[in-house]
Design a protein around this motif. Sequence first.
Motif, PDB file in Angstrom:
ATOM      1  N   LEU A 164      58.661  31.942  66.668  1.00 55.66           N
ATOM      2  CA  LEU A 164      56.897  32.302  65.900  1.00 55.66           C
ATOM      3  C   LEU A 164      57.473  32.130  64.587  1.00 55.66           C
ATOM      4  CD1 LEU A 164      55.067  34.728  66.243  1.00 55.66           C
ATOM      5  CD2 LEU A 164      57.249  36.525  66.185  1.00 55.66           C
ATOM      6  N   PHE A 165      58.386  32.065  63.926  1.00 58.82           N
ATOM      7  CA  PHE A 165      58.890  31.877  62.106  1.00 58.82           C
ATOM      8  C   PHE A 165      58.490  30.434  61.850  1.00 58.82           C
ATOM      9  CE2 PHE A 165      60.874  31.003  58.346  1.00 58.82           C
ATOM     10  CZ  PHE A 165      60.377  32.133  57.884  1.00 58.82           C
ATOM     11  N   SER A 166      58.135  29.852  62.596  1.00 59.12           N
ATOM     12  CA  SER A 166      57.644  28.400  62.728  1.00 59.12           C
ATOM     13  C   SER A 166      56.594  28.082  62.179  1.00 59.12           C
ATOM     14  CB  SER A 166      58.925  27.188  63.253  1.00 59.12           C
ATOM     15  OG  SER A 166      58.403  26.073  63.291  1.00 59.12           O
ATOM     16  N   LEU A 167      55.803  29.045  63.231  1.00 61.26           N
ATOM     17  CA  LEU A 167      54.287  28.822  63.859  1.00 61.26           C
ATOM     18  C   LEU A 167      53.798  29.994  62.307  1.00 61.26           C
ATOM     19  CD1 LEU A 167      51.821  28.471  65.361  1.00 61.26           C
ATOM     20  CD2 LEU A 167      52.533  31.002  65.794  1.00 61.26           C
ATOM     21  N   LEU A 168      54.254  31.052  61.276  1.00 65.47           N
ATOM     22  CA  LEU A 168      53.884  31.047  60.274  1.00 65.47           C
ATOM     23  C   LEU A 168      54.374  30.080  59.067  1.00 65.47           C
ATOM     24  CD1 LEU A 168      53.024  33.835  58.799  1.00 65.47           C
ATOM     25  CD2 LEU A 168      55.885  34.303  58.445  1.00 65.47           C
ATOM     26  N   VAL A 169      55.431  29.500  59.136  1.00 63.85           N
ATOM     27  CA  VAL A 169      55.434  28.841  57.817  1.00 63.85           C
ATOM     28  C   VAL A 169      54.045  27.360  58.521  1.00 63.85           C
ATOM     29  CG1 VAL A 169      56.789  26.919  57.065  1.00 63.85           C
ATOM     30  CG2 VAL A 169      58.133  29.570  57.628  1.00 63.85           C
ATOM     31  N   GLY A 170      54.271  26.755  59.352  1.00 62.21           N
ATOM     32  CA  GLY A 170      53.058  25.679  58.858  1.00 62.21           C
ATOM     33  C   GLY A 170      51.920  26.645  59.099  1.00 62.21           C
ATOM     34  N   ALA A 171      51.729  27.578  59.749  1.00 64.64           N
ATOM     35  CA  ALA A 171      50.196  27.902  58.952  1.00 64.64           C
ATOM     36  C   ALA A 171      49.825  28.245  57.557  1.00 64.64           C
ATOM     37  CB  ALA A 171      49.556  28.989  60.092  1.00 64.64           C
ATOM     38  N   PHE A 209      51.126  27.276  50.822  1.00 63.93           N
ATOM     39  CA  PHE A 209      52.000  28.117  50.952  1.00 63.93           C
ATOM     40  C   PHE A 209      53.333  27.816  51.635  1.00 63.93           C
ATOM     41  CE2 PHE A 209      48.442  29.559  48.635  1.00 63.93           C
ATOM     42  CZ  PHE A 209      49.072  30.221  47.262  1.00 63.93           C
ATOM     43  N   GLY A 210      54.048  26.806  51.385  1.00 65.42           N
ATOM     44  CA  GLY A 210      55.320  26.802  52.435  1.00 65.42           C
ATOM     45  C   GLY A 210      56.250  27.421  52.762  1.00 65.42           C
ATOM     46  N   PHE A 211      56.695  28.118  51.315  1.00 64.03           N
ATOM     47  CA  PHE A 211      57.894  29.006  51.370  1.00 64.03           C
ATOM     48  C   PHE A 211      57.499  30.577  51.673  1.00 64.03           C
ATOM     49  CE2 PHE A 211      58.902  25.955  48.158  1.00 64.03           C
ATOM     50  CZ  PHE A 211      59.829  25.832  48.241  1.00 64.03           C
ATOM     51  N   VAL A 212      58.388  30.659  52.494  1.00 56.33           N
ATOM     52  CA  VAL A 212      57.991  32.432  53.253  1.00 56.33           C
ATOM     53  C   VAL A 212      59.456  32.930  53.687  1.00 56.33           C
ATOM     54  CG1 VAL A 212      57.185  33.816  55.456  1.00 56.33           C
ATOM     55  CG2 VAL A 212      55.805  30.729  54.843  1.00 56.33           C
ATOM     56  N   ALA A 213      59.336  34.422  53.411  1.00 60.20           N
ATOM     57  CA  ALA A 213      60.172  35.575  53.583  1.00 60.20           C
ATOM     58  C   ALA A 213      59.760  35.742  54.580  1.00 60.20           C
ATOM     59  CB  ALA A 213      61.272  35.362  52.130  1.00 60.20           C
ATOM     60  N   TYR A 214      60.369  36.623  55.898  1.00 56.72           N
ATOM     61  CA  TYR A 214      60.320  37.553  56.204  1.00 56.72           C
ATOM     62  C   TYR A 214      61.498  38.373  55.641  1.00 56.72           C
ATOM     63  CZ  TYR A 214      59.235  41.262  60.322  1.00 56.72           C
ATOM     64  OH  TYR A 214      59.525  42.105  61.297  1.00 56.72           O
ATOM     65  N   ASN A 231      62.862  30.471  55.050  1.00 52.54           N
ATOM     66  CA  ASN A 231      63.284  29.160  53.960  1.00 52.54           C
ATOM     67  C   ASN A 231      62.839  28.541  52.710  1.00 52.54           C
ATOM     68  OD1 ASN A 231      60.137  29.339  53.571  1.00 52.54           O
ATOM     69  ND2 ASN A 231      58.996  27.318  54.850  1.00 52.54           N
ATOM     70  N   TYR A 232      62.985  29.746  51.859  1.00 52.46           N
ATOM     71  CA  TYR A 232      63.183  29.705  49.961  1.00 52.46           C
ATOM     72  C   TYR A 232      64.205  28.883  50.141  1.00 52.46           C
ATOM     73  CZ  TYR A 232      60.550  33.654  49.570  1.00 52.46           C
ATOM     74  OH  TYR A 232      59.372  34.484  48.995  1.00 52.46           O
TER      75      TYR A 232
END
Length: 259
Positions: A19-26, A32-37, A59-60
């Motif tokens: 799920l997180f990989s999907l969010l990063v990809g989108a 905006f390829g850096f994502v933190a939850y 994935n910072y």
Amino acid sequence: MSVGEFIERSESARSPAELFSLLVGAAEMEGFGFVAYGVLTYREPKQFMKPLPPFIALNYPIGWQQRYEEQKYSETDPIVIHSPYIGRPYLWRYLSKWFSLDELQQRTMDEAEAAGLKNGVCVPLHGPWGKVAVVSFASSFADADPQGRLGYLAVLATQFHASFIKGDHDVCGEPISLSEREKDCLLWTAEGKSSWDMSVIMAISESTVNFHLKNAMQKLGAVNRTTAVVKAIQFGLVRMPSIKWEFMQPSRAGRGRVR
């Protein structure tokens, strides 16, 4: 990736990591390829990677993650400190305008940018009883357009969060029924229209628009309009199969905003 596709794929994700990989990809498709939850005042869900508090997944850049942990920046990070009190998606750079950041808080933001996290966006996700989670997006590009992508990223974050915490709480089993006006208001909200825009389009008063949206939000158990749109799509109450990210853009007159 269209919103409809993201919702469909996130609903069928087999693991939190997928799920997180999907969010990063989108998000990466929009620059905006850096994502933190992270969770700020929320019961911590099952973790799927070792966090750097208060983050669950990110994935910072590794160097920044290490410095963040070593310097205990979670205690001075303005995003962590102020997001529980902000009710809408925002650009990181607005924090210095809205709040009087002290030296350590400003240093945290400056060092994050120097580490490669540019044009940041944060989406606070407010739940019941004061529970708050956040999704932050950042770009490696200095010329990225966070304002232009704000609506799309907000929808991604809302849907990701809904999928991630699925099963963490009971959902009322009673069927949900929306009136045609409520559906229309949600559809126009998805198009990025404000209450004023919708009042003109549907030839009704702005207060009537707000009344229908409030009713829809209550029925869907949504804390804001964006969440209501996502839930309405999830439950099959409205259909928007071909909508791309542009549907969250403000109206041309500049008055449209998803609240």
